[in-house]
Motif scaffolding. Structure first.
Motif, PDB file in Angstrom:
ATOM      1  N   LYS A 450      20.320  45.506  70.516  1.00 42.85           N
ATOM      2  CA  LYS A 450      21.023  44.296  69.880  1.00 42.85           C
ATOM      3  C   LYS A 450      20.009  43.617  69.208  1.00 42.85           C
ATOM      4  O   LYS A 450      20.195  43.292  68.255  1.00 42.85           O
ATOM      5  CB  LYS A 450      21.967  43.647  70.755  1.00 42.85           C
ATOM      6  N   LEU A 451      19.255  43.037  69.978  1.00 40.89           N
ATOM      7  CA  LEU A 451      18.104  42.243  69.406  1.00 40.89           C
ATOM      8  C   LEU A 451      17.545  43.317  68.172  1.00 40.89           C
ATOM      9  O   LEU A 451      16.705  42.009  67.373  1.00 40.89           O
ATOM     10  CB  LEU A 451      16.926  41.678  70.226  1.00 40.89           C
ATOM     11  N   TYR A 452      16.486  43.993  68.556  1.00 42.93           N
ATOM     12  CA  TYR A 452      15.888  44.669  67.478  1.00 42.93           C
ATOM     13  C   TYR A 452      16.786  45.010  66.223  1.00 42.93           C
ATOM     14  O   TYR A 452      15.991  44.617  64.716  1.00 42.93           O
ATOM     15  CB  TYR A 452      15.718  45.992  67.979  1.00 42.93           C
ATOM     16  N   HIS A 453      18.334  44.973  66.460  1.00 44.49           N
ATOM     17  CA  HIS A 453      18.827  45.648  65.369  1.00 44.49           C
ATOM     18  C   HIS A 453      19.307  44.347  64.312  1.00 44.49           C
ATOM     19  O   HIS A 453      19.025  44.740  63.382  1.00 44.49           O
ATOM     20  CB  HIS A 453      19.824  47.035  65.825  1.00 44.49           C
ATOM     21  N   ARG A 454      19.323  43.260  65.433  1.00 50.36           N
ATOM     22  CA  ARG A 454      20.228  42.295  64.597  1.00 50.36           C
ATOM     23  C   ARG A 454      19.786  41.415  64.540  1.00 50.36           C
ATOM     24  O   ARG A 454      19.833  40.238  64.157  1.00 50.36           O
ATOM     25  CB  ARG A 454      21.222  41.775  65.481  1.00 50.36           C
ATOM     26  N   HIS A 455      18.308  41.004  64.796  1.00 51.91           N
ATOM     27  CA  HIS A 455      17.797  39.864  65.101  1.00 51.91           C
ATOM     28  C   HIS A 455      16.409  40.024  64.782  1.00 51.91           C
ATOM     29  O   HIS A 455      15.483  39.813  65.813  1.00 51.91           O
ATOM     30  CB  HIS A 455      18.135  38.373  65.912  1.00 51.91           C
ATOM     31  N   ASP A 457      13.506  39.125  63.122  1.00 53.86           N
ATOM     32  CA  ASP A 457      12.570  38.336  62.278  1.00 53.86           C
ATOM     33  C   ASP A 457      12.750  38.086  64.955  1.00 53.86           C
ATOM     34  O   ASP A 457      11.479  37.388  64.869  1.00 53.86           O
ATOM     35  CB  ASP A 457      13.522  37.089  62.086  1.00 53.86           C
ATOM     36  N   GLU A 458      13.484  37.707  65.117  1.00 48.53           N
ATOM     37  CA  GLU A 458      13.925  37.412  66.287  1.00 48.53           C
ATOM     38  C   GLU A 458      12.729  38.570  67.833  1.00 48.53           C
ATOM     39  O   GLU A 458      11.709  37.862  68.239  1.00 48.53           O
ATOM     40  CB  GLU A 458      14.671  37.091  67.639  1.00 48.53           C
ATOM     41  N   TRP A 459      12.905  39.407  67.248  1.00 50.87           N
ATOM     42  CA  TRP A 459      12.236  40.194  67.817  1.00 50.87           C
ATOM     43  C   TRP A 459      10.543  40.770  68.018  1.00 50.87           C
ATOM     44  O   TRP A 459       9.973  40.598  68.152  1.00 50.87           O
ATOM     45  CB  TRP A 459      12.859  42.146  67.347  1.00 50.87           C
ATOM     46  N   LYS A 461       9.481  37.483  66.966  1.00 49.48           N
ATOM     47  CA  LYS A 461       8.446  36.320  67.217  1.00 49.48           C
ATOM     48  C   LYS A 461       8.966  36.987  69.360  1.00 49.48           C
ATOM     49  O   LYS A 461       7.680  36.408  70.550  1.00 49.48           O
ATOM     50  CB  LYS A 461       9.552  35.061  67.508  1.00 49.48           C
TER      51      LYS A 461
END
Ligand code: ADP
Length: 509
Positions: A450-455, A457-459, A461
């Motif tokens: 989920k983090l990879y696909h949706r955020h 930029d956060e990934w 970081k």
């Protein structure tokens, strides 16, 4: 300080698992700190000698009496980078290490008992000025009692034993003791060898190392804690609790020169946390190399390990299926020394052979490919049932590959979940789960996707935070150095071994 490591593996010339990375990385770090370090290893026929230089055969072989036979032991000296190594092998009457593999033979206990005896003879003959004898795992455990009981005066060195995995204990019958001149023993001394199981004729080499070493370390603080409990103590927890005063967990590091995504010669492109673009190139070349679809924006999950029960085999299989369901890609890299387990994974690979997004590489050892997998993957999964330290998650962090791990042993000391609230967010670097269940693993893997696909930029970081953490040998080798100094100063260790414990009239003394 003169420090001798006696071990059965060193990367990359004799590698089975993490132990080999530790002996190389720690020796190099200590040498960089101006310590006088050398190793003693068996002279395996299967050594990968390309990285060795200045190989010399010592003109004077050792004489070792083992199991009532007089052995002539040849000594080869060579340099592995800047690390001096003495290799030992029986030249006659018969060799012990002229085999295809390092381990996995019926007579392994005898092979490594012979090696331990030959190593202590080498120290006695040539290196009586050694300060520290540093031993690794059951294969060299016998050196601790050999030194304490045969040569307490000739060898002034202190012994430090590092436990890399409590699962392998070196259990055998007490007949071994006579083979290495440790018989007869007083009941008090023999107690140090006896296996905690019911059979009073079984001995346990790990237990003997705990008794007869001046200091014991294991490879992470969390594992040091876990093995003192009944759940993870594998029958030796009462002994470990008894010796807790001399037991310490020191986290393994990795060699930051060997594992460096900016310079790694195994990689097609280089990258750093300031420039992650080339990590994508590494991903693409890895996909091409393994004949996988070159999908750039789909998570590529890797699992790099020996396929043994410790590594959480059921959860690994589940991770493969979950990844495919989540439309990611998966690489399983490693093989099993246990034929039944290998057959099981062969079958899974056969079932999934039409699936281009999953790749099984059952290669037990391919160092350059391992480097490319760490560099080209997005995530690494380590669902271990127990894990003394674990190096794959540490290497992955260095290569910007986000770890998803079960929070046990060294995994708990190195990976911190992005939702973990007892540490600052800036120190988080991956995803963790606690129960050894498919459900818990699946939840963490799904959170990562989920983090990879949706955020993304956060990934990115998250990747950068991991890459900036320092798990080099710098700090851990300092801890070992401090400990070496402490044991050298300590006058009280092994005081229970009185003069009367010494075995008189041993061969060659
Ligand atoms: P263990 O010692 O239990 O095998 P660790 O995680 O401590 O596990 O260390 C594993 C080491 O072995 C790492 O350096 C990893 O990269 C390496 N490794 C595992 N499988 C392979 C393989 N098939 N080829 C090359 N290296 C491997």
């Amino acid at each position: 300080m003169k420090i001798c490591h006696i071990a059965t593996e060193i990367s990359p010339i004799a590698k089975v698992g993490g132990l080999s990375d530790v002996t190389l990385g720690l020796a190099r770090a200590l040498i960089q700190k101006k310590q006088d370090v050398f190793l003693i290893l068996p002279h395996y026929a299967c050594l990968k000698t390309e990285d060795l230089s200045s190989i010399e055969r010592d003109p004077t072989p050792l004489k070792v009496l083992f199991n009532k036979n007089n052995y002539t032991v040849s000594i080869f000296k060579a340099m592995l980078y800047e690390v001096p190594i003495y290799f030992l092998e029986a030249a006659s009457p018969e060799p012990f290490f002229d085999r295809e593999k390092i381990y996995g033979y019926k007579d392994d206990i005898d092979r490594f008992a012979f090696f331990s005896l030959a190593a202590i003879e080498l120290l006695k003959e040539r290196f009586s000025d050694c300060d520290i004898i540093h031993l690794h795992d059951w294969q060299t455990a016998l050196v601790a009692p050999l030194k304490a009981l045969l040569y307490p005066k000739t060898l002034k060195a202190k012994t430090l034993f590092t436990l890399h995995n409590l699962n392998y204990q070196g259990q055998t019958t007490d007949r071994l003791l006579a083979k290495v001149h440790l018989s007869p023993l007083s009941p008090k001394i023999k107690e140090g060898f006896l296996d905690p199981g019911k059979n009073k004729h079984r001995i346990n080499l790990l237990k003997a190392a705990f008794y007869f070493s001046d200091s014991i370390t294991t490879v992470s603080p969390k594992y040091a804690e876990e093995i003192q409990g009944t759940k993870d103590g594998k029958g030796l927890d009462p002994i470990l609790r008894h010796f807790k005063g001399k037991l310490k967990g020191i986290l393994n590091g990795i060699d930051y020169e060997i594992w460096n995504p900016q310079t790694d010669s195994a990689l097609h492109s280089h990258f750093s946390y300031q420039n992650l673009e080339n990590k994508l190139h590494c991903k693409k070349s890895l996909q091409l190399e393994l004949n996988m679809p070159t999908k750039a924006h789909v998570p590529l999950v890797a699992c790099v390990c020996r396929l043994v029960p410790q590594k959480g085999l059921r959860l690994i299989k589940k991770a493969i299926m979950t990844t495919l369901k989540l439309k990611g890609q998966f690489i399983l890299f490693g093989s099993s020394p246990i034929p039944k387990i290998q057959a099981d994974f062969d079958e899974l690979s056969e079932t999934l052979k039409e699936h281009k997004d999953v790749k099984f590489v059952f290669d037990s050892y391919n160092e350059p490919l391992a480097h490319r997998i760490y560099a080209g993957s997005d995530m690494i999964i380590c669902p271990s049932i127990f894990e003394p330290c674990g190096l794959t998650q540490i290497i992955a962090l260095r290569y910007g590959t986000v770890p998803i791990v079960r929070k046990v042993g060294g995994l708990a000391n190195t990976v911190f979940d992005i939702e973990q609230d007892d540490i600052p967010f800036k120190d988080t670097n991956g995803f963790t789960f606690i129960p050894a269940t498919c459900e818990a693993m699946k939840t963490s893997l799904t959170r990562a996707f989920k983090l990879y696909h949706r955020h993304f930029d956060e990934w990115q970081k998250l990747i950068k935070r991991g890459m900036q953490m320092n798990f080099s040998w710098q700090d851990s080798s300092n801890e070992y150095l401090k400990l070496y100094h402490k044991v050298l100063m300590d006058k009280s260790s092994l005081t229970w071994l009185t003069e009367s414990c010494r075995i008189k009239d041993v061969v060659n003394d």
